[in-house]
Enzyme design. Sequence first.
Site, PDB file in Angstrom:
ATOM      1  N   ILE A 210       0.905  -1.154   0.000  1.00 30.04           N
ATOM      2  CA  ILE A 210       0.000   0.000   0.000  1.00 30.04           C
ATOM      3  C   ILE A 210       0.941   1.200   0.000  1.00 30.04           C
ATOM      4  O   ILE A 210       1.537   1.532   1.024  1.00 30.04           O
ATOM      5  CB  ILE A 210      -0.929   0.027   1.227  1.00 30.04           C
ATOM      6  CG1 ILE A 210      -1.832  -1.208   1.253  1.00 30.04           C
ATOM      7  CG2 ILE A 210      -1.779   1.307   1.208  1.00 30.04           C
ATOM      8  CD1 ILE A 210      -2.712  -1.304   2.500  1.00 30.04           C
ATOM      9  N   PRO A 211       1.119   1.857  -1.152  1.00 25.12           N
ATOM     10  CA  PRO A 211       2.262   2.763  -1.345  1.00 25.12           C
ATOM     11  C   PRO A 211       2.090   4.155  -0.745  1.00 25.12           C
ATOM     12  O   PRO A 211       1.997   5.157  -1.455  1.00 25.12           O
ATOM     13  CB  PRO A 211       2.381   2.822  -2.867  1.00 25.12           C
ATOM     14  CG  PRO A 211       0.960   2.670  -3.341  1.00 25.12           C
ATOM     15  CD  PRO A 211       0.314   1.720  -2.373  1.00 25.12           C
ATOM     16  N   CYS A 212       2.094   4.238   0.595  1.00 24.17           N
ATOM     17  CA  CYS A 212       1.914   5.542   1.232  1.00 24.17           C
ATOM     18  C   CYS A 212       3.078   6.491   0.926  1.00 24.17           C
ATOM     19  O   CYS A 212       2.937   7.705   1.080  1.00 24.17           O
ATOM     20  CB  CYS A 212       1.706   5.396   2.733  1.00 24.17           C
ATOM     21  SG  CYS A 212       2.911   4.382   3.578  1.00 24.17           S
ATOM     22  N   HIS A 213       4.194   5.951   0.441  1.00 23.44           N
ATOM     23  CA  HIS A 213       5.313   6.832   0.064  1.00 23.44           C
ATOM     24  C   HIS A 213       4.972   7.679  -1.159  1.00 23.44           C
ATOM     25  O   HIS A 213       5.630   8.672  -1.428  1.00 23.44           O
ATOM     26  CB  HIS A 213       6.578   6.005  -0.207  1.00 23.44           C
ATOM     27  CG  HIS A 213       6.429   4.980  -1.282  1.00 23.44           C
ATOM     28  ND1 HIS A 213       5.840   3.743  -1.065  1.00 23.44           N
ATOM     29  CD2 HIS A 213       6.782   5.004  -2.589  1.00 23.44           C
ATOM     30  CE1 HIS A 213       5.847   3.050  -2.185  1.00 23.44           C
ATOM     31  NE2 HIS A 213       6.410   3.797  -3.129  1.00 23.44           N
ATOM     32  N   ARG A 214       3.932   7.305  -1.910  1.00 24.10           N
ATOM     33  CA  ARG A 214       3.535   8.068  -3.101  1.00 24.10           C
ATOM     34  C   ARG A 214       2.607   9.231  -2.756  1.00 24.10           C
ATOM     35  O   ARG A 214       2.161   9.958  -3.636  1.00 24.10           O
ATOM     36  CB  ARG A 214       2.861   7.143  -4.123  1.00 24.10           C
ATOM     37  CG  ARG A 214       3.813   6.100  -4.679  1.00 24.10           C
ATOM     38  CD  ARG A 214       3.141   5.137  -5.641  1.00 24.10           C
ATOM     39  NE  ARG A 214       4.010   3.983  -5.885  1.00 24.10           N
ATOM     40  CZ  ARG A 214       3.603   2.815  -6.356  1.00 24.10           C
ATOM     41  NH1 ARG A 214       2.315   2.634  -6.653  1.00 24.10           N
ATOM     42  NH2 ARG A 214       4.463   1.826  -6.527  1.00 24.10           N
TER      43      ARG A 214
END
Length: 199
Positions: A132-136
């Site tokens: 779940i790409p919260c870095h994006r």
Amino acid sequence: MEETLQFSDVSTPIGTFRITYLGATVRVVDLLEKGVAQTGVLPGAVRRNPPFPPGSPARQLRDYFRGERTEFDLEVEPDSASVFDRAVWRELRKVRAGYTVTYGELAKRVGHAGAARAVGGSMRRNPIPIVIPCHRCVGIGGEITGFGLGLWRKRWLLDHEGAWPLKSRSAEGPRPHGQRTLDALLEQRPGGRSEKAPT
């Protein structure tokens, strides 16, 4: 045959990650580093050591960090999450590698315009980072903020995906004058070319 809950430790350039999964469904991704909050091994999970089977969550995570894949063909099932968090995470997973979205834009996409701060809370509660790409998710104007695993890792991940310096128009919202973007950087290089963000 009934699937077994498994966990594997995957060594990466930014630390060792422990991924817990049932078949192709990821339950937890923890960074194994002193001082970083961890979920811990879920009850009943058994260790799966390498070599990891092709397509398995541990193999996909390893391949991502090796630059052999950009997206995950996996389901996610966090142990606990609010309806809002799940909606935010589901929408966030639509943001492709190499692109970003602002907290405010993500709030709009889930039908809660003006709830950027609440979206930030969803990012903090994300138990399955990377997949779940919260870095994006970035601040208005592309500011690199709010990443529980360390801002340097957030920047590393965006760089790994080709999104840092940020692509113009990849983070919605106004950008301060002079912000570095990939487009501008490429245009400055001999033979450079601009890449266009999807519309």
